[in-house]
Scaffold this active site. Structure first.
Site, PDB file in Angstrom:
ATOM      1  N   PHE A  34      16.727   6.550 -68.308  1.00 30.61           N
ATOM      2  CA  PHE A  34      15.849   6.104 -67.227  1.00 30.61           C
ATOM      3  C   PHE A  34      15.950   4.582 -67.066  1.00 30.61           C
ATOM      4  CE2 PHE A  34      11.904   4.702 -65.318  1.00 30.61           C
ATOM      5  CZ  PHE A  34      11.640   5.664 -64.348  1.00 30.61           C
ATOM      6  N   SER A  80     -20.911   9.291 -52.539  1.00 34.25           N
ATOM      7  CA  SER A  80     -20.911   9.673 -53.954  1.00 34.25           C
ATOM      8  C   SER A  80     -21.538  11.057 -54.062  1.00 34.25           C
ATOM      9  CB  SER A  80     -21.640   8.636 -54.788  1.00 34.25           C
ATOM     10  OG  SER A  80     -22.983   8.628 -54.427  1.00 34.25           O
ATOM     11  N   LEU A  81     -21.763  11.504 -55.275  1.00 28.06           N
ATOM     12  CA  LEU A  81     -22.263  12.863 -55.483  1.00 28.06           C
ATOM     13  C   LEU A  81     -23.653  12.820 -56.078  1.00 28.06           C
ATOM     14  CD1 LEU A  81     -19.077  14.360 -57.180  1.00 28.06           C
ATOM     15  CD2 LEU A  81     -19.916  14.896 -54.887  1.00 28.06           C
ATOM     16  N   GLU A 111     -14.287  21.638 -60.888  1.00 25.31           N
ATOM     17  CA  GLU A 111     -13.296  20.658 -61.361  1.00 25.31           C
ATOM     18  C   GLU A 111     -13.921  19.747 -62.397  1.00 25.31           C
ATOM     19  OE1 GLU A 111     -12.514  18.202 -57.897  1.00 25.31           O
ATOM     20  OE2 GLU A 111     -12.302  19.995 -56.670  1.00 25.31           O
ATOM     21  N   LYS A 113     -15.122  16.177 -63.746  1.00 24.91           N
ATOM     22  CA  LYS A 113     -15.553  14.899 -63.179  1.00 24.91           C
ATOM     23  C   LYS A 113     -14.898  13.814 -64.030  1.00 24.91           C
ATOM     24  CE  LYS A 113     -19.647  12.469 -61.506  1.00 24.91           C
ATOM     25  NZ  LYS A 113     -19.193  11.139 -61.832  1.00 24.91           N
ATOM     26  N   ASP A 115     -13.915  10.232 -65.375  1.00 22.17           N
ATOM     27  CA  ASP A 115     -14.741   9.035 -65.512  1.00 22.17           C
ATOM     28  C   ASP A 115     -13.896   7.767 -65.439  1.00 22.17           C
ATOM     29  OD1 ASP A 115     -16.942   7.504 -65.856  1.00 22.17           O
ATOM     30  OD2 ASP A 115     -17.141   7.870 -68.006  1.00 22.17           O
ATOM     31  N   GLU A 172      -9.291   9.526 -58.852  1.00 17.06           N
ATOM     32  CA  GLU A 172      -9.809   8.609 -59.853  1.00 17.06           C
ATOM     33  C   GLU A 172      -8.659   7.910 -60.557  1.00 17.06           C
ATOM     34  OE1 GLU A 172     -12.988   8.969 -59.420  1.00 17.06           O
ATOM     35  OE2 GLU A 172     -14.014   8.174 -61.187  1.00 17.06           O
ATOM     36  N   TYR A 224      -8.453  14.360 -56.213  1.00 12.97           N
ATOM     37  CA  TYR A 224      -9.329  15.525 -56.049  1.00 12.97           C
ATOM     38  C   TYR A 224      -9.887  15.740 -54.649  1.00 12.97           C
ATOM     39  CZ  TYR A 224     -12.359  11.616 -57.313  1.00 12.97           C
ATOM     40  OH  TYR A 224     -12.944  10.394 -57.387  1.00 12.97           O
ATOM     41  N   LYS A 287     -17.705  22.193 -55.812  1.00  8.24           N
ATOM     42  CA  LYS A 287     -17.529  21.969 -54.365  1.00  8.24           C
ATOM     43  C   LYS A 287     -17.420  23.308 -53.650  1.00  8.24           C
ATOM     44  CE  LYS A 287     -14.860  17.767 -55.204  1.00  8.24           C
ATOM     45  NZ  LYS A 287     -13.520  17.210 -55.360  1.00  8.24           N
ATOM     46  N   LYS A 311     -23.652  16.645 -65.021  1.00  7.89           N
ATOM     47  CA  LYS A 311     -23.274  15.641 -66.028  1.00  7.89           C
ATOM     48  C   LYS A 311     -23.441  16.207 -67.429  1.00  7.89           C
ATOM     49  CE  LYS A 311     -23.495  11.389 -64.976  1.00  7.89           C
ATOM     50  NZ  LYS A 311     -22.612  10.280 -64.656  1.00  7.89           N
ATOM     51  N   CYS A 406     -30.809 -14.530 -93.711  1.00  7.19           N
ATOM     52  CA  CYS A 406     -29.602 -14.464 -92.884  1.00  7.19           C
ATOM     53  C   CYS A 406     -28.371 -14.233 -93.766  1.00  7.19           C
ATOM     54  CB  CYS A 406     -29.447 -15.759 -92.096  1.00  7.19           C
ATOM     55  SG  CYS A 406     -27.906 -15.833 -91.168  1.00  7.19           S
ATOM     56  N   CYS A 409     -26.126 -17.623 -93.534  1.00  8.70           N
ATOM     57  CA  CYS A 409     -26.523 -18.956 -93.993  1.00  8.70           C
ATOM     58  C   CYS A 409     -27.707 -18.916 -94.953  1.00  8.70           C
ATOM     59  CB  CYS A 409     -26.850 -19.851 -92.797  1.00  8.70           C
ATOM     60  SG  CYS A 409     -28.361 -19.381 -91.952  1.00  8.70           S
ATOM     61  N   CYS A 424     -32.427 -15.254 -87.157  1.00 10.96           N
ATOM     62  CA  CYS A 424     -32.175 -16.354 -88.079  1.00 10.96           C
ATOM     63  C   CYS A 424     -32.555 -17.614 -87.314  1.00 10.96           C
ATOM     64  CB  CYS A 424     -30.700 -16.401 -88.470  1.00 10.96           C
ATOM     65  SG  CYS A 424     -30.287 -17.979 -89.239  1.00 10.96           S
ATOM     66  N   CYS A 430     -26.296 -22.428 -88.660  1.00  5.14           N
ATOM     67  CA  CYS A 430     -25.806 -21.085 -89.000  1.00  5.14           C
ATOM     68  C   CYS A 430     -24.477 -20.847 -88.245  1.00  5.14           C
ATOM     69  CB  CYS A 430     -26.868 -20.060 -88.607  1.00  5.14           C
ATOM     70  SG  CYS A 430     -26.359 -18.373 -88.904  1.00  5.14           S
TER      71      CYS A 430
HETATM   72  S1  IVH Z   1     -15.490  14.368 -55.076  1.00  3.84           S
HETATM   73  C1  IVH Z   1     -17.630  13.580 -51.206  1.00  3.84           C
HETATM   74  N1  IVH Z   1     -14.427  15.155 -57.344  1.00  3.84           N
HETATM   75  O1  IVH Z   1     -17.552  10.849 -59.096  1.00  3.84           O
HETATM   76  C2  IVH Z   1     -17.184  13.887 -52.578  1.00  3.84           C
HETATM   77  N2  IVH Z   1     -15.510  13.041 -57.280  1.00  3.84           N
HETATM   78  O2  IVH Z   1     -20.430  10.503 -58.507  1.00  3.84           O
HETATM   79  C3  IVH Z   1     -16.413  12.782 -53.164  1.00  3.84           C
HETATM   80  N3  IVH Z   1     -15.417  11.807 -59.404  1.00  3.84           N
HETATM   81  O3  IVH Z   1     -17.301   8.555 -56.466  1.00  3.84           O
HETATM   82  C4  IVH Z   1     -16.194  12.859 -54.594  1.00  3.84           C
HETATM   83  N4  IVH Z   1     -14.262  13.309 -60.522  1.00  3.84           N
HETATM   84  O4  IVH Z   1     -15.445   8.568 -58.228  1.00  3.84           O
HETATM   85  C5  IVH Z   1     -15.111  14.185 -56.706  1.00  3.84           C
HETATM   86  N5  IVH Z   1     -13.397  15.938 -59.278  1.00  3.84           N
HETATM   87  C6  IVH Z   1     -14.069  14.987 -58.633  1.00  3.84           C
HETATM   88  C7  IVH Z   1     -14.456  13.791 -59.280  1.00  3.84           C
HETATM   89  C8  IVH Z   1     -15.188  12.845 -58.564  1.00  3.84           C
HETATM   90  C9  IVH Z   1     -14.839  12.112 -60.571  1.00  3.84           C
HETATM   91  C10 IVH Z   1     -16.185  10.570 -59.161  1.00  3.84           C
HETATM   92  C11 IVH Z   1     -15.852   9.860 -57.877  1.00  3.84           C
HETATM   93  C12 IVH Z   1     -17.140   9.777 -57.113  1.00  3.84           C
HETATM   94  C13 IVH Z   1     -18.146   9.954 -58.188  1.00  3.84           C
HETATM   95  C14 IVH Z   1     -19.406  10.533 -57.609  1.00  3.84           C
END
Ligand code: IVH
Length: 668
Positions: A34, A80-81, A111, A113, A115, A172, A224, A287, A311, A406, A409, A424, A430
Site C-alpha cells: 500500500f 438532536s434526539l 442502532e 448510539k 459517542d 459520528e 447513520y 428509529k 441511554k 500535606c 510539604c 494545604c 508547597c
Molecule cells: S440519528 C434526527 N443515530 O446522538 C436524528 N444519532 O442525541 C439524528 N448519535 O446528534 C440523529 N449515534 O450525534 C442518530 N445511530 C445514531 C446515532 C446518533 C449517535 C448522536 C448524534 C446526535 C445525537 C443525538
C-alpha cells in the site's frame, strides 16, 4: 500506459484498498505494498500538478497549513434526539408512535448510539464536497480538510454503484479506544493534559487547525442517516445498506424489529456486548423505519418524533482497593485517589479513581482491601461510588484515614467552612501549588505563553530558576540556554514568548493571577467593570456583589486575595515588567454597558459581522452570549435562515427577535 492513466489507476486502486482496510477490515494487500503504491502516486502527482485532485487518496495525509473553519449553514437543520433511561420511557414513546401512526403497522430500526461528534457529509457526483460539524444545529464548521484524513470516509465513491447525484449522509466521527489509549500514553509522556474520553479527544482532533495532526490521530466514522431529494428507498434501514455498498462504514449492529419486546432484547444484548466494540457507545437509537411514516410523525422543536435515544446506565465494576494516595492541586485542594486492582471499564483499564473528599470516605467506612464499585460516567475521571460491605473477609485491611498534613510539604491541612475539600494552606512554598500556579499563568486562556509547557516549567522549578509566575519575566538567557541541550534558538523563543505575553489584555491577566473562584467569565466581568487592578484591589464587598455573576464566594475571595501583602507584591512585580494592569485605551473606548445584564442568543447567518464578532460585540457592551433559548433569554440576535426549532421556541416563550441592523443601532 501514460503517466496520467497510471495516476488515475493508482488513485482508483488506493481508494479500493483503503475501503477494504478501513471499512471492511479485510485488506487485500500488505501495508508495505500500500505504502509503495501511495509513494508512487505522490511522486507522479508532484510531477503533474495539472492533474491535482482534492479527493485523491494522497490528500488524506493532511497539511500543516492553518485551516480556518468557515461557518456553513446546514441545508437541513441537524436535530438532536430525546433521551430515555428505562424501559417504561421506551414503552411510552413506542405507544406514542403507535398512536401517531393510527394503527398502521410499522417497523423500528435499532442502532447503536455512537459517542463521538456528529458530522454531515455532502457528496456530489460521487465525490465528497463538504463536511460540516453539527455546530448549533443550524450552522457548523466546515471541516472538510480534516475529515479527508479519516480513512473510513470515502473521498470518491466506487463508480460501479448507483449512488444518487447529490446526497447528504450524517454520522459520528469517533476516536477508537485503541487510538485514544495510545494518544493519552503519548500525552502523558509529554506531560500534556490527558483527554478525558474518546469523545473529547475526537472533538479536539477534528477541530484542530492543522490537518496533519488530525491525520496522525486516527479517527474513525460510523454513518447513520441518509438525506436528499433522491434517495433509494422508503426504508431507513435499506438506505443504509445501500450506503454501505457505496463505500460508507455503517454499524453492523443495526437491526429491524417489529415489537417492543424485540427492542428490549436488543437493548439487553448490546448493553453487555458493547463493551467489546472498538469505539465508545452511550446508548441505543430507535428509529421508525419508513420515511413516509417518519414524515407523518414529524418533529418537535428540538428532535424528531420518529426517533429516540435510550441511554445506557454508566458502567459499573467492582475491584479491590489497595491504597489511597493524596494529590495536591494548584489551589492546594487535596484529592484522595483510590489505587485499585486493574479493572476493565468501558473499554479501558482503570487503576485509579477519585474518592471525592473526606466526608465521602467516612460515609463509605472505607477500608483497604474493600471491594469497591467504580463507575465511569460520560465524563472525566472514574469514581468510586460504593463499597460492597458483604464481600468483606479476613483480608480486610485498616480503615482509610484522611491525611492531616500535606503529602508534599507537610503543612497541617485546613478545611474552610462550608467546603467539602481539605486544603494545604501553604500557598507560598508547597511545590505542586507553586508549579500549578505557573502552569495556570502560562495556559492558553491566561497569558498564552506557548513557548513554555508543563515539562519546562517543572525543570526550571527544579533548578530553582522560577518559583512564581513573576519570576518568568526575570529569567536570564544564560540561565536557560545551553543547559541540558537546550538550544539558543529555543531559549530565544521562550524569552520572546514571555515578553510578548506582556501585551495580553488585562482581563486575561486577571484570570492568569489565579485568584480562587475567579474563572474566565468572572475575570472579564471584573476587568470591564473596574477597568484597572488598582480599582479592583480597592473594591468593597458591596461594590463587587453588585456585579452580575459575582456572588459572595467570588467577591470574598477577591477581597482576601488583594489583602495579602504577598499578592500585592506579586502584582507590583508583574506591573514592573510591563504586564497589563488596566484596560487599554481602545478597550475602554469600546466598552459600554448598553447590554448590561442581557442574555442574548445568536442565530442564523449575518451580513455585516461574523458570529464571533457579534459575540465579542455583545460582551464589549456588557451583555452575555448564551447558547440556547430559555425563558431567561433577553432577545435573539437573528440573521438569515434562523433555525425553525429556535424560531418556534422563541415564539412559544415570547422572546423578542432582533435583526442585525437593529442590533447594531442598539449598540451604536
Ligand atoms: S440519528 C434526527 N443515530 O446522538 C436524528 N444519532 O442525541 C439524528 N448519535 O446528534 C440523529 N449515534 O450525534 C442518530 N445511530 C445514531 C446515532 C446518533 C449517535 C448522536 C448524534 C446526535 C445525537 C443525538
Amino acid at each position: 500506459m501514460d503517466e496520467r492513466q497510471t495516476i488515475e489507476q493508482l488513485r482508483a486502486e488506493l481508494h479500493k484498498h483503503n475501503y477494504q482496510y478501513y471499512v471492511l477490515n479485510q485488506p487485500l494487500i500488505s501495508d508495505l505494498e500500500f505504502d509503495q503504491k501511495m509513494r508512487l502516486l505522490q511522486e507522479l502527482e508532484q510531477k503533474h500538478p495539472e492533474l491535482y485532485d482534492p479527493n485523491s487518496p494522497s490528500q488524506r495525509v493532511g497539511s500543516d497549513l492553518n485551516n480556518e473553519f468557515r461557518q456553513v449553514v446546514h441545508k437541513r437543520p441537524m436535530l438532536s434526539l430525546a433521551n430515555t433511561y428505562n424501559r417504561d420511557e421506551v414503552r411510552e414513546w413506542y405507544q406514542r408512535v403507535e398512536e401517531g401512526l393510527r394503527g398502521q403497522s410499522f417497523q423500528m430500526c435499532c442502532e447503536m448510539k455512537f459517542d463521538g461528534l456528529s458530522i454531515s457529509l455532502h457528496y456530489e457526483q460521487g465525490r465528497l464536497v463538504r463536511a460540516v460539524t453539527r455546530g448549533d444545529g443550524v450552522q457548523g464548521d466546515d471541516v472538510t480538510e480534516n475529515v479527508k484524513t479519516i480513512h473510513s470516509i470515502p473521498l470518491v465513491l466506487s463508480r460501479e454503484t448507483d449512488y444518487p447525484e447529490e446526497f447528504e449522509i450524517r454520522g459520528e466521527v469517533l476516536m477508537p479506544w485503541s487510538s485514544f489509549d495510545a494518544l493519552n500514553v503519548e500525552r502523558a509522556a509529554a506531560e500534556e493534559p490527558l483527554f478525558a474520553n474518546p469523545r473529547n479527544a475526537a472533538s479536539g482532533t477534528l477541530k484542530s487547525k492543522n490537518s496533519a495532526v488530525v491525520a496522525q490521530r486516527k479517527l474513525d466514522s460510523y454513518l447513520y442517516y441518509l438525506l436528499g431529494d433522491d434517495i433509494p428507498t422508503d426504508s431507513h434501514y435499506a438506505n443504509l445498506q445501500k450506503a454501505r455498498e457505496w463505500g460508507f462504514k455503517i454499524g453492523p449492529q443495526m437491526k429491524l424489529v417489529s415489537s417492543l419486546q424485540e427492542i428490549y432484547d436488543y437493548i439487553d444484548y448490546w448493553d453487555v456486548e458493547r463493551k467489546n466494540l472498538p469505539v465508545a457507545t452511550d446508548g441505543i437509537v430507535l428509529k421508525v423505519d419508513s420515511l413516509a411514516q417518519q414524515r407523518s410523525l414529524g418533529l418537535t422543536a428540538k428532535s424528531p418524533r420518529w426517533a429516540i435515544a435510550y441511554k445506557f446506565m454508566a458502567e459499573k465494576q467492582t475491584t479491590i482497593l489497595r491504597e489511597v494516595t493524596f494529590q495536591v492541586g494548584r489551589t492546594g485542594a487535596i484529592t484522595p485517589v483510590a489505587n485499585m486492582d486493574p479493572v476493565q471499564l468501558s473499554g479501558t483499564v482503570v487503576r485509579r479513581a477519585t474518592l471525592n473528599n473526606e466526608d465521602f470516605i467516612r460515609k463509605l467506612d472505607l477500608h483497604i482491601g474493600d471491594h469497591v464499585y467504580v463507575e465511569k460516567g460520560g465524563e472525566i475521571i472514574p469514581k468510586i461510588v460504593d463499597v460492597d460491605l458483604d464481600a468483606r473477609d479476613e483480608n480486610l485491611g485498616p480503615r482509610v484515614e484522611f491525611i492531616t498534613c500535606c503529602p508534599e510539604c507537610g503543612t497541617p491541612l485546613v478545611r474552610y467552612e462550608g467546603e467539602a475539600a481539605n486544603y494545604c494552606p501553604n500557598d507560598t512554598s508547597c511545590p505542586p501549588q507553586l508549579k500549578g500556579r505557573i502552569e495556570h499563568f502560562i495556559s492558553r486562556k491566561a497569558m498564552n505563553i506557548e513557548s513554555l509547557g508543563p515539562e519546562t516549567i517543572a525543570e526550571y522549578f527544579r533548578r530553582g530558576i522560577i518559583r512564581d509566575p513573576a519570576d518568568l519575566f526575570e529569567i536570564r538567557r544564560e540561565q536557560i540556554s545551553g543547559a541540558r541541550g537546550q538550544k539558543d534558538r529555543s531559549a530565544s523563543k521562550i524569552l520572546l514568548g514571555i515578553q510578548q505575553s506582556t501585551q495580553v489584555p488585562f482581563e486575561r491577566v486577571l484570570y492568569a493571577l489565579g485568584i480562587r473562584f475567579v474563572g474566565e467569565t468572572a475575570a472579564k466581568t471584573l476587568a470591564r467593570n473596574f477597568k484597572s487592578i488598582d480599582a479592583l484591589a480597592h473594591a468593597s464587598l458591596e461594590e463587587l456583589l453588585q456585579l452580575n455573576g459575582i456572588g459572595t464566594v467570588i467577591a470574598q475571595s477577591v477581597i482576601t486575595w488583594f489583602a495579602n501583602p504577598q499578592n500585592q507584591w506579586f502584582v507590583e512585580r508583574l506591573r514592573s515588567h510591563g504586564v497589563q494592569m488596566e484596560l487599554s485605551e481602545s478597550e475602554l473606548a469600546e466598552h459600554t454597558d448598553k447590554l448590561q445584564s442581557k442574555s442574548i442568543v445568536i442565530s442564523g447567518v449575518f451580513a455585516h459581522h461574523s458570529r464571533d464578532e457579534y459575540k465579542a460585540l455583545i460582551e464589549k457592551h456588557g451583555g452575555k452570549n448564551v447558547g440556547s433559548i430559555s425563558a431567561k433569554t433577553s432577545f435573539i440576535l437573528a440573521g438569515e435562515n434562523m433555525g425553525p426549532a429556535k424560531l418556534e421556541k422563541a415564539q412559544k416563550l415570547g422572546i423578542p427577535i432582533v435583526g442585525e441592523d437593529d442590533f447594531l443601532k442598539m449598540i451604536e
